[in-house]
Design a protein around this motif. Sequence first.
Motif, mmCIF file in Angstrom:
data_model
loop_
_atom_site.group_PDB
_atom_site.id
_atom_site.type_symbol
_atom_site.label_atom_id
_atom_site.label_comp_id
_atom_site.label_asym_id
_atom_site.label_seq_id
_atom_site.Cartn_x
_atom_site.Cartn_y
_atom_site.Cartn_z
ATOM 1 N N TYR A 225 6.531 8.188 11.525
ATOM 2 C CA TYR A 225 8.145 8.610 11.842
ATOM 3 C C TYR A 225 8.686 8.545 10.639
ATOM 4 N N MET A 226 9.278 9.589 10.431
ATOM 5 C CA MET A 226 10.024 10.280 8.763
ATOM 6 C C MET A 226 11.574 9.350 8.982
ATOM 7 N N GLY A 227 11.974 9.529 10.396
ATOM 8 C CA GLY A 227 13.266 8.893 10.217
ATOM 9 C C GLY A 227 14.543 9.816 9.338
ATOM 10 N N MET A 228 14.704 10.682 9.310
ATOM 11 C CA MET A 228 14.759 11.668 8.987
ATOM 12 C C MET A 228 16.764 12.065 9.053
ATOM 13 N N VAL B 103 -5.153 15.538 -0.505
ATOM 14 C CA VAL B 103 -4.865 16.515 1.140
ATOM 15 C C VAL B 103 -4.009 17.848 0.726
ATOM 16 N N ARG B 104 -4.729 18.518 2.195
ATOM 17 C CA ARG B 104 -3.786 19.882 2.005
ATOM 18 C C ARG B 104 -2.388 19.300 2.572
ATOM 19 N N GLU B 105 -1.598 19.235 1.120
ATOM 20 C CA GLU B 105 0.033 19.753 1.256
ATOM 21 C C GLU B 105 0.428 20.135 2.086
ATOM 22 N N ASP B 106 0.139 21.404 2.103
ATOM 23 C CA ASP B 106 1.306 22.321 2.925
ATOM 24 C C ASP B 106 0.779 22.216 4.048
ATOM 25 N N LEU B 107 -0.553 21.767 4.991
ATOM 26 C CA LEU B 107 -0.023 21.409 6.096
ATOM 27 C C LEU B 107 0.326 19.649 6.530
ATOM 28 N N GLY B 108 0.007 19.288 5.927
ATOM 29 C CA GLY B 108 1.120 17.991 5.734
ATOM 30 C C GLY B 108 2.582 17.588 5.920
ATOM 31 N N TYR B 109 2.824 18.681 4.932
ATOM 32 C CA TYR B 109 3.899 19.044 4.518
ATOM 33 C C TYR B 109 5.043 19.408 6.072
ATOM 34 N N ASP B 110 4.325 20.836 6.849
ATOM 35 C CA ASP B 110 4.192 21.133 8.094
ATOM 36 C C ASP B 110 4.494 19.943 9.120
ATOM 37 N N ILE B 111 3.822 19.000 9.573
ATOM 38 C CA ILE B 111 3.844 17.774 10.479
ATOM 39 C C ILE B 111 4.839 17.295 10.268
ATOM 40 N N ALA B 112 5.039 16.936 8.706
ATOM 41 C CA ALA B 112 6.260 15.235 8.492
ATOM 42 C C ALA B 112 7.435 15.926 8.770
ATOM 43 N N ARG B 113 7.847 17.881 8.273
ATOM 44 C CA ARG B 113 9.311 18.199 9.210
ATOM 45 C C ARG B 113 9.289 18.160 9.714
ATOM 46 N N HIS B 114 8.044 17.834 11.054
ATOM 47 C CA HIS B 114 8.648 18.294 12.384
ATOM 48 C C HIS B 114 8.053 17.046 13.308
ATOM 49 N N VAL B 115 7.683 16.492 12.939
ATOM 50 C CA VAL B 115 6.996 14.984 13.017
ATOM 51 C C VAL B 115 8.247 14.108 14.306
ATOM 52 N N ASP B 116 9.976 13.795 13.588
ATOM 53 C CA ASP B 116 9.957 13.315 14.216
ATOM 54 C C ASP B 116 11.102 14.248 15.347
ATOM 55 N N ALA B 117 10.975 15.395 15.557
ATOM 56 C CA ALA B 117 11.336 15.881 16.987
ATOM 57 C C ALA B 117 10.733 15.758 18.362
ATOM 58 N N SER B 118 9.574 15.628 17.741
ATOM 59 C CA SER B 118 8.691 15.852 18.221
ATOM 60 C C SER B 118 8.395 13.612 18.668
ATOM 61 N N VAL B 119 9.081 12.512 18.358
ATOM 62 C CA VAL B 119 9.141 11.675 18.389
ATOM 63 C C VAL B 119 10.369 11.505 19.584
ATOM 64 N N HIS B 120 11.804 12.500 19.316
ATOM 65 C CA HIS B 120 13.196 11.898 20.154
ATOM 66 C C HIS B 120 12.485 12.642 21.418
ATOM 67 N N LEU B 121 11.833 13.335 21.485
ATOM 68 C CA LEU B 121 11.291 13.475 22.980
ATOM 69 C C LEU B 121 10.249 13.227 23.330
ATOM 70 N N PHE B 122 9.770 12.132 22.781
ATOM 71 C CA PHE B 122 8.747 10.881 23.743
ATOM 72 C C PHE B 122 10.610 9.893 24.149
ATOM 73 N N GLU B 123 11.424 10.041 23.632
ATOM 74 C CA GLU B 123 12.225 8.668 24.266
ATOM 75 C C GLU B 123 13.347 9.451 25.349
ATOM 76 N N GLU B 124 13.447 10.535 25.013
ATOM 77 C CA GLU B 124 13.825 11.359 26.612
ATOM 78 C C GLU B 124 13.148 11.204 27.889
ATOM 79 N N TRP B 125 11.762 11.465 27.619
ATOM 80 C CA TRP B 125 11.206 11.548 28.213
ATOM 81 C C TRP B 125 10.957 9.899 29.414
ATOM 82 N N GLY B 126 11.369 9.100 28.503
ATOM 83 C CA GLY B 126 11.103 8.109 28.824
ATOM 84 C C GLY B 126 10.770 6.517 28.637
ATOM 85 N N LEU B 127 9.768 6.982 27.064
ATOM 86 C CA LEU B 127 8.666 5.905 26.128
ATOM 87 C C LEU B 127 10.156 5.032 26.004
ATOM 88 N N PRO B 128 9.726 3.592 26.319
ATOM 89 C CA PRO B 128 11.220 2.241 25.290
ATOM 90 C C PRO B 128 10.491 2.672 23.930
#
Length: 614
Positions: A65-68, A90-115
């Motif tokens: 989780y980046m915490g951007m 490492v494949r920096e392109d792929l890693g960067y791609d995940i890192a720039r999108h990962v926070d949004a997924s974590v926010h979804l988990f919280e929205e869906w009820g993850l404490p």
Amino acid sequence: MGLFGGRKTVFVDADILVIGGGMAGCGATYESRYWGRDLKIVCVEKANIERSGAVAQGLYAINCYMGMQWGENQPEDHVRYARNDLMGLVREDLGYDIARHVDASVHLFEEWGLPMMRDPKTGQYQREGKWQIMIHGESYKPIVAEAARKAATEVYNRIMVTHLLMDQSKANRVAGAVGFNVRTGDYHVFRAKAVIVAAGGASHIFKPRAVGEGMGRTWYAPWSSGSCYALPIQVGAKMTQMENRIVLTRFKDGYGPVGAYFLHLKTYTQNGYGEEYEKRWYEDTKALVGDYVDHHPVPTCLRNHALLKEVAAGRGPIRMVTKEAFQDPHKETVGWENFLGMTIGQAVVWASQNIDPKHINPELTTSEPYVMGSHATCSGAWASGPEDCAPADYQWGYNRMMTVDGLFGAGDTIGGTAHKFSSGSFAEGRIAAKAAVRYVNDLGKTQLQVSEQEYRDLEKVIYQPLENYRVGRNEIVAGTVSPSYLLPIQGLQRLEQLMDEYVGGISTNYMTNAVMLNRGLELLTMLKEDMSSMGAEDLHQLQRTWELQHRLLASESVTRHTLFRQETRWPGYYYRGDHMKLDDENWHCFTLSRYDRKTGEWAMEKAPVHHIID
Ligand SMILES: Cc1cc2nc3c(=O)[nH]c(=O)nc-3n(C[C@H](O)[C@H](O)[C@H](O)COP(=O)(O)OP(=O)(O)OC[C@H]3O[C@@H](n4cnc5c(N)ncnc54)[C@H](O)[C@@H]3O)c2cc1C
């Protein structure tokens, strides 16, 4: 096998087929629906997505989780971190791609009820470490699975996928998959325009420390059978970094995680005599890897290396100093809860061995090697990168598409991108799905052709072990050793032993060399020959047989890659005794392989590592 032993063939047509309903598969299923409102999206899983995959028991921390939103980290920081930990590759392109999108997924988990745990002072997510945030995660998987269930047109649980199907109208294009229901025995033929493989990594290809009745006591989930590698390998997809197996330092026998202990409870390690030992091995490590030892944080493999050297020098066992931290009741509670939320087995092991960490510093050990693409390691398929930032030679089509048309992957499946963990795997599933929807839309009215001959031939091969057992069983009156068939457990133990002894497992202290690897390959070939004589007593054993087939192919890939890379890039994960040093001049590159199923040959090559982040 259904009424009167008959077996049905179930045909399923889909636009997008997601194989594996773990973190990446759930992300892929969810996102496929977002972009493909009218598409038929099918998720197929060998267990039940409610509690399947490596996250099954729950997790205590989301490790990526980046915490951007709070300016904590930027995607570039994560790429630097993963690159450092993987000793530059490492494949920096792929890693960067995940890192720039990962926070949004974590926010979804919280929205869906993850404490989520929050810092009482700042209100921000409670950090365990720079990249990890703490959660009450027992229900993590059911929460994520619910989103996938609601998004999918259909979820097929209890189907073990054994093979991919190829399009007859165009070479090198995927067209679906086949498998069988592990409860009813029905044969399933999935025809799909795009396939996303998200079938987890591989445990139990190397002999585990705990054998016999304890063989399920491994760090990695025992059901992770390498399907995510075997399925693409079978159809000629290129693989990368398969030599980069991972070895974990964990609490002995229960493999409870140490992250929260180090990062949150601030515990530390000592040798058997109560001494600090990592500094002692500084010069030794520097001689092997040069400046990499001075990097911060110290790469995971190098910390393993110091531990292994200290134990080999006769000063083990290594212990985690918990006695100090556990005097604080809050830390004591956190220490226990850390296991109760995800690795209950460790608490049980301590209870059974009279270890109270308040009074006794528990032992650590290193695990047998596993093959994964999402943890602190990056084995997997060679995938096309994102259009906006992947270098030209990392791009040949849609994002996360493998070198086979229409075949996508995410999570443990995709190589070159370490440290994605649960959240990054989910995010990568979403990335792959978005591209897969575009692929399907671009196909338009193009019809894919699945050959009846192909899936009927496969059907015979898939169920043959049941027949072998039925016929061969009459040759013996008792016992399990038969002259005409091999049981899956026997095949598995043979595989584990040869990988352990020749390819750098625990019994050789992770050491191997070209001579040993070549002998390993000979023994693997003999085991492959014997696989046509597998006997399966029932559907459960038939599943075990196919899991073994997948493990075997993944193992061969690991062995070929280990032989190809003539250096020791990750001491502490494995050693090439004939090339003990890291060699940046010749091996600062990715290793790639391609298996030709017609000839059984493997083609190996190097690919450049492009550094796109400074
Ligand atoms: C012990 C352990 C601890 C971890 N701790 C953390 C942590 O604390 N925090 C964190 O963020 N991450 C953690 N991770 C990492 C995280 O669990 C993985 O990164 C993530 O689960 C990978 O997602 P995946 O979808 O690729 O694989 P998985 O989630 O494992 O899913 C693979 C799915 O494919 C299915 N499957 C496999 N083969 C077939 C087949 N042939 N046919 C059909 N279905 C099949 C499996 O049943 C499974 O459901 C941990 C991993 C492990 C192993």
